[in-house]
Design a protein around this motif. Sequence first.
Motif, short mmCIF file in Angstrom:
data_model
loop_
_atom_site.label_atom_id
_atom_site.label_comp_id
_atom_site.label_asym_id
_atom_site.label_seq_id
_atom_site.Cartn_x
_atom_site.Cartn_y
_atom_site.Cartn_z
N TYR A 97 8.48 -7.58 7.10
CA TYR A 97 7.55 -6.47 6.87
C TYR A 97 8.29 -5.15 6.80
O TYR A 97 8.06 -4.34 5.91
CB TYR A 97 6.54 -6.46 8.02
N THR A 98 9.22 -4.94 7.73
CA THR A 98 9.98 -3.70 7.73
C THR A 98 10.82 -3.57 6.47
O THR A 98 11.00 -2.48 5.93
CB THR A 98 10.91 -3.65 8.97
N LEU A 108 6.74 -8.29 1.68
CA LEU A 108 5.41 -8.46 2.24
C LEU A 108 4.89 -9.89 2.11
O LEU A 108 4.17 -10.38 2.98
CB LEU A 108 4.45 -7.48 1.58
N ASN A 109 5.25 -10.57 1.04
CA ASN A 109 4.74 -11.94 0.87
C ASN A 109 5.26 -12.86 1.97
O ASN A 109 4.51 -13.62 2.56
CB ASN A 109 5.14 -12.50 -0.50
N ALA A 122 6.42 -11.85 4.85
CA ALA A 122 5.88 -11.37 6.13
C ALA A 122 4.53 -12.00 6.39
O ALA A 122 4.25 -12.49 7.49
CB ALA A 122 5.76 -9.85 6.11
N TYR A 123 3.70 -12.05 5.37
CA TYR A 123 2.35 -12.60 5.52
C TYR A 123 2.41 -14.07 5.92
O TYR A 123 1.70 -14.52 6.81
CB TYR A 123 1.57 -12.43 4.22
N GLN A 125 -4.25 -6.91 9.77
CA GLN A 125 -3.95 -5.74 8.94
C GLN A 125 -3.56 -6.18 7.53
O GLN A 125 -4.01 -5.61 6.54
CB GLN A 125 -2.82 -4.94 9.58
N MET A 126 -2.73 -7.22 7.45
CA MET A 126 -2.31 -7.67 6.12
C MET A 126 -3.45 -8.32 5.37
O MET A 126 -3.53 -8.23 4.15
CB MET A 126 -1.12 -8.62 6.25
N GLN A 157 -5.39 -5.65 3.71
CA GLN A 157 -4.70 -5.18 2.51
C GLN A 157 -4.83 -6.18 1.38
O GLN A 157 -5.00 -5.83 0.22
CB GLN A 157 -3.22 -4.94 2.81
N ARG A 158 -4.80 -7.45 1.76
CA ARG A 158 -4.91 -8.51 0.75
C ARG A 158 -6.23 -8.38 0.02
O ARG A 158 -6.35 -8.70 -1.15
CB ARG A 158 -4.80 -9.87 1.42
N ASN A 159 -7.24 -7.91 0.74
CA ASN A 159 -8.54 -7.75 0.12
C ASN A 159 -8.72 -6.41 -0.57
O ASN A 159 -9.82 -6.04 -0.94
CB ASN A 159 -9.65 -7.95 1.16
N GLY A 160 -7.62 -5.68 -0.71
CA GLY A 160 -7.67 -4.46 -1.51
C GLY A 160 -7.85 -3.18 -0.73
O GLY A 160 -8.14 -2.14 -1.30
N TYR A 161 -7.67 -3.25 0.60
CA TYR A 161 -7.84 -2.02 1.38
C TYR A 161 -6.64 -1.10 1.22
O TYR A 161 -5.50 -1.55 1.29
CB TYR A 161 -8.01 -2.39 2.86
N MET A 162 -6.90 0.18 0.97
CA MET A 162 -5.83 1.18 0.94
C MET A 162 -6.21 2.33 1.85
O MET A 162 -7.25 2.95 1.67
CB MET A 162 -5.63 1.69 -0.49
N ARG A 163 -5.36 2.61 2.81
CA ARG A 163 -5.69 3.67 3.78
C ARG A 163 -5.80 5.03 3.09
O ARG A 163 -5.05 5.33 2.19
CB ARG A 163 -4.63 3.74 4.87
#
Lengths: 304, 201
Positions: free
Chosen positions: B121-122, B126-127, B129-130, B152-153, B156-162
């Motif tokens: 992740y760092t 990301l793939n 990491a998941y 959290q991931m 994001q996978r579902n399209g969340y963007m902070r």
Amino acid sequence: MFGYIRAFKPYMRMCEYDTYNAVYCGLCKEIGRKYGFVPRFSLSFDFTFLALMDMSLNKTDLCAKKQRCIAHPLKKRFCVCCSNGLEYSASSAMLLVYHKLKDDLQDKSIKSKLRSVLLLPFFKCPYKKARANYAELAKSIEEQMASQRAIEQEKCASIDKACEPTALIMQEIFGALGNAGNKQNLMRFGYLLGRFIYICDAFDDIRDDCKKGNYNPLLLIFDSDDNNKVIDDERFAKIKDYVSDSINFTLGELAESYVKLEVENYKPIIDNIIYLGLKNVSDMVLKEKFKRKLREVKDDERSV
Amino acid sequence: MNDPYKVLGVSPNATEEEVKAAYKELVKKYHPDQFEDSPLKAEAEEKMSEINNAYDEIINSMRSNSYSYANADENSSGVNYYEVRRHIQAGDITTADNILDSVPQNVRNAEWYFLKGSVCYTRGWLNEAYQHFSTAVSMAPANAEYRSALNQMDQQRNGYMRGNPMGSYANGRNGQLDCCTTLCCADCCCEMMGGDLIPCC
């Protein structure tokens, strides 16, 4: 070059759209002034975004003049002039375009080979000039291009590893915009942006690559036993789901680092690009409409 | 320095909750704001810093102890996962990754997968990491830390963007409806942890 980082126009205010275009035109002119006529046509929206970020982070005020330009001879348009942000973007554009063309030389298809043979001479001089100004950046781009070739040769099946060279190049490019306080964040931001570009590009090319037997990490992740030249629907759906997840992970993380940057100047435009533009592009890529759409946009601009 | 347990007035066998409660009581009692314009102000400040130090010391020792408990059975692989955590926190990803890679496949446990996920992740991988976070959660479903990383991931996978000011231009896998589901889930999670996201339900 790639053009995956662009604004989503329907959701832009007129004033934002004008500013965005003014940066684009200003950048085009800057390339013309510094690097000559032909390189101007290599400009893509990606570098407009870089210029915007540069102007935003360095809090450059907008100074735009109405000028004529060769692509739109009939109408005077607003062009941003005299800003350091343009200079850096123009130079990094030259560095990247040159390497992209050189990369195309190794391409199997005659068309792109011919194109790069014809275009390369025009970019040799600009490249040397840009490299003289940004020696470190040029060097690391060169290194990453080499590791990209190595990855292609060993036929690496991990999308994370395959993204790395492009991501590191963007990391370097965006990192240079920052100061001590936000450099780490900008580097992460750039890394993820590069990752986004690579994944989109890989999916865009997937049918082509399959037909021609080119390297594409997405083809290797869901390997099929038979050496089919066409991807069957089931396999394609699997790849598409995987790519959709990867893109969403990347954009989610990109937003995390973007929020930490606390951008102030030009925020509405940059927000539009990050939250709508990138999503829109990835949507189109996933629906396999992006390349066609690009052509339409170009026709559209010509007819204006 | 005084014995931190005596400062807080708890027994050395106290649980984390007891320590926290005692700490809160003392803060209420000695907070310098209550001694504004009073000659006792300087003394109160001194007492506060003593309390804070004592609290930090106890909590830190508890945390590191719990790691060493957790590590007790891992030590068959000869790797100190607490150290790996320290490397990751310090940003020394390469060292952390090298230590993790030295663990043979058959003794890798949930903690290993979680840490490997954190390393990826760092790096921005990301793939991978998941995948690692998923493995960690499936091996130790009760662990809140692993689960929150995976959650959290998943968002994001579902399209969340902070920080998205535009609302939903959702391109998640399941379309518009998923936004509500996510909110409900987030609310449930918050309530579980003692907070509340949607006050009316």
